[in-house]
Design an enzyme around this catalytic site. Structure first.
Site, mmCIF file in Angstrom:
data_model
loop_
_atom_site.group_PDB
_atom_site.id
_atom_site.type_symbol
_atom_site.label_atom_id
_atom_site.label_comp_id
_atom_site.label_asym_id
_atom_site.label_seq_id
_atom_site.Cartn_x
_atom_site.Cartn_y
_atom_site.Cartn_z
ATOM 1 N N ASP A 155 17.233 48.804 -11.906
ATOM 2 C CA ASP A 155 16.366 49.129 -11.095
ATOM 3 C C ASP A 155 15.561 50.405 -11.839
ATOM 4 O OD1 ASP A 155 18.191 51.170 -10.241
ATOM 5 O OD2 ASP A 155 19.110 49.738 -9.146
ATOM 6 N N ASP A 204 1.253 39.997 -22.496
ATOM 7 C CA ASP A 204 1.613 38.833 -22.733
ATOM 8 C C ASP A 204 0.964 37.691 -23.207
ATOM 9 O OD1 ASP A 204 4.238 37.834 -22.156
ATOM 10 O OD2 ASP A 204 3.240 36.322 -20.994
ATOM 11 N N GLU A 215 0.660 40.499 -27.278
ATOM 12 C CA GLU A 215 1.743 39.671 -27.894
ATOM 13 C C GLU A 215 0.839 38.397 -28.586
ATOM 14 O OE1 GLU A 215 5.730 36.885 -26.657
ATOM 15 O OE2 GLU A 215 3.872 37.196 -25.550
ATOM 16 N N ASP A 241 23.767 46.201 -6.654
ATOM 17 C CA ASP A 241 23.374 44.749 -6.661
ATOM 18 C C ASP A 241 23.478 44.059 -7.687
ATOM 19 O OD1 ASP A 241 21.186 45.660 -7.772
ATOM 20 O OD2 ASP A 241 19.781 44.892 -6.130
#
Ligand code: ISL
Ligand code: CA
Length: 606
Positions: free
Chosen positions: A67, A244, A298, A63
């Site tokens: 993955d 994050d 982060e 696709d």
């Protein structure tokens, strides 16, 4: 007074009970292990971390999107390279406004990446190879498609309303039906950080994209949701988190306007909300302390002086953070390039070694999914010879400086920036939004914009892995259209070729990692910069002296740039034996002056 004493007594009993009843105390071997050079040894200090951006790693079903099965397929490649921790960029269910950094369901695998069974199989295969996995924890914001936000925006009385940050607008005399944003915060992705929502006629805060509403960490229910999902993944067996923009979780009380000085770098202000440490300590107490997990935050907006507050072991917050001083050394405003000197880079690393103490720990990285390709950013791609040498030099530095090393996928091959020519070549929301603000807004010309994004744009590092000389670089099938174009240089720069070639960047990095694994001085040793003022040569030692053991001493010499350089060794440092170098035939063991060619890197024992 009596009450106070009683309170403290009850508190300390409670605390004792808590500790003794915890079934899984933090790595008991670690707590009793003797220190090395004053450092408490742990697996994550000794780790070499490899970041995988799953969308671009390997597609297995045609696709055009990488993955989880693709990761499982290549674990032997990583094992052979020698990395022992994998950091997986977000693999959760997401509408992909920001490639997975906008999460719709924290307990589900992104459909394009596979299923939970695929995840479990991947994790088991990682463990079977004695490697570990850390996952991305993106909890400053969620996707606007998360059911919390769908509920939150539905009415002011929703039980989820306070999961996000809603405010009334400011009156707009010119157009009373359309109030002005509550304050002047800009979004990282251009425009205002506030989005008007017609249903309840209030604004919500989004420091990133409109589709990434900020979670309200003041609400204990939100924090409990986060702790719950962390446990969910830890109980599955993941070994920790990359967090994050974690310092942004605590906002400034009252959300006042940024002053003109603050507006230069608003992250400084956003990052220092008064409850940041309290939240992280609570997260540590309620979740992390119960597992042998590693955390790396982060730390956008955090200066070196503020670092210890987050990473000092005695504070029980995070293990490490990413500090962006080095990686942003060549970056001006609006993706412009800023002239820089090698001495500046050295000063950064030297300061880190001085400021961070024995209870702190550092990270070393010069690339990730938000930055250009390592060799294009800091090395030299003008000739094939220099691409290879400079990539090896940069990896030498990352793997011998002080701190846990983080490598980004493809840099072990010396993958380069993509030849971007026009806006439609890009995919990144940061670029698309910036175009509107900078080009349409008249700050830079279209041509200048494209050239700046080609230099610094995040898509450079997001182009697919180049596995072989087959069509699409072996990332996906020949018929498929990769989600982002493969760099056309895949025919010469690819993993199959480099695994075969004993002199490749890949095999050089493999030897470097093996050297580091065999010598703890690269992890726990002292760091000394031998020539802070030299504009071309970065030369330093790593030295570990332990009682009852022979001293381990290494000398690293890096000649930055195409020019040949001479480096005179200081008194007392003799290049004894060359252990690794990136130029064939060069040795000079025993010499007191080293003659280095362009981009040459050498490691000696001394
Ligand atoms: O990449 C940047 C500038 O080019 C940064 O502003 C970046 O957005 C910032 O470092 C925060 O990054 C993290 O959070 C973002 C996400 O887009 C990044 O990919 C992620 O690493 C929002 O979740
Ligand atoms: Ca796929």
């Amino acid at each position: 007074m009596k009450h106070l004493i009683l309170f403290f007594a009850a508190y300390s009993i409670g605390a004792t009970l808590l500790v003794s009843s915890a079934q899984r105390p933090t790595n008991p071997t670690v707590q009793t292990a003797p220190t090395i050079n004053g450092y408490q040894p742990t697996w994550w200090k000794e780790a070499v971390v490899y970041q995988i951006y799953p969308r671009s790693f390997q597609d297995t079903n045609g696709d055009g999107i990488g993955d989880l099965n693709g990761i499982t397929e290549h674990l032997d490649y990583l094992k052979k390279l020698g990395v022992n921790v994998i950091w997986l960029s977000p693999h959760y269910d997401s509408p992909n406004a920001d490639n997975g950094y906008d999460i719709r369901d924290y307990r589900k695998v992104m459909r394009e990446f596979g299923t939970m069974e695929d995840f479990d199989r991947m994790l088991a295969a990682i463990k079977a190879r004695k490697m570990r996995l850390i996952v991305d924890l993106v909890v400053n914001h969620s996707s606007d498609e998360h059911h919390w936000f769908a509920e939150s925006r539905s009415s002011k009385t929703s039980p989820y309303r306070d999961y996000y940050i809603w405010r009334d607008g400011r009156p707009n005399p010119a157009d009373p039906a359309h109030p002005l944003p509550p304050n002047n915060y800009p979004s990282y992705f251009s425009g205002s950080a506030w989005q008007w929502d017609e249903t309840t006629k209030q604004f919500y805060l989004h420091l990133f994209a409109v589709k990434q509403p900020d979670l309200n960490w003041e609400n204990k229910k939100v924090r409990d949701e986060v702790y719950g999902l962390m446990k969910f993944w830890l109980d599955k067996g993941v070994d920790g988190f990359r967090m994050d923009v974690i310092p942004l979780i605590s906002k400034q009380p009252g959300l006042p306007d940024l002053t003109p000085e603050q507006a230069h770098d608003p992250s400084k202000l956003w990052a220092n909300g008064p409850r940041r440490d309290e939240f992280l300590q609570e997260m540590n107490r309620e979740v992390l302390s119960k597992y042998d997990a590693m955390t790396v935050g982060e730390a956008i907006g955090i200066t070196l002086d503020e670092e210890s507050a987050l990473v000092n072991a005695k504070r029980h917050e995070l293990d490490m953070i990413f500090n962006f001083d080095a990686i942003r050394v060549n970056r001006g405003p609006l993706y412009s390039e800023q002239a820089w000197q090698l001495q500046t880079m050295k000063t950064i690393y030297d300061n880190h070694a001085k400021v961070l103490g024995k209870d702190d720990w550092d990270t070393v990285f010069l690339s990730n999914h938000d930055n250009p390709r390592l060799v294009s950013n800091f090395g030299d791609t003008s000739t094939e010879e220099y691409r290879q040498r400079s990539a090896k030099l940069l990896e030498t530095m990352i793997l011998t400086l002080r701190g846990t090393a983080f490598l980004y996928q493809g840099d072990e091959l010396g993958m380069t920036n993509f030849p971007f020519k026009k806006l439609s070549d890009f995919n990144d929301i940061e670029v698309m939004n910036a175009y509107k603000e900078w080009v349409v807004g008249g700050k830079v010309s279209e041509a200048e914009f494209i050239s700046r994004c080609a230099r610094f744009g995040r898509d450079n590092s997001r182009t697919p892995m180049q596995w072989s000389e087959k069509a699409n670089g072996g990332f996906t099938t020949a018929e498929a259209k990769p989600w982002l174009a493969v760099n056309p240089n895949y025919r010469t720069i690819n993993a199959a070729e480099e695994v075969r070639d004993a002199d490749s960047i890949y095999n050089y990095v493999r030897r470097l990692i093996a050297l580091r694994a065999a010598n703890k001085s690269f992890v726990y040793g002292d760091y000394t910069d031998l020539a802070p003022d030299d504009p071309h040569v970065f030369a330093y030692t790593r030295r570990l002296e332990q009682p009852g053991k022979s001293a381990e001493r290494f000398l690293v010499v890096l000649n930055w740039g195409e020019q040949a350089s001479e480096f005179k060794l200081p008194e007392g440092v003799k290049a004894r034996k060359l252990v690794l170098g990136n130029v064939k035939g060069a040795d000079e063991a025993g010499a007191s002056t080293l003659h280095l060619s362009g981009w040459e890197a050498r490691i000696y024992s001394y």
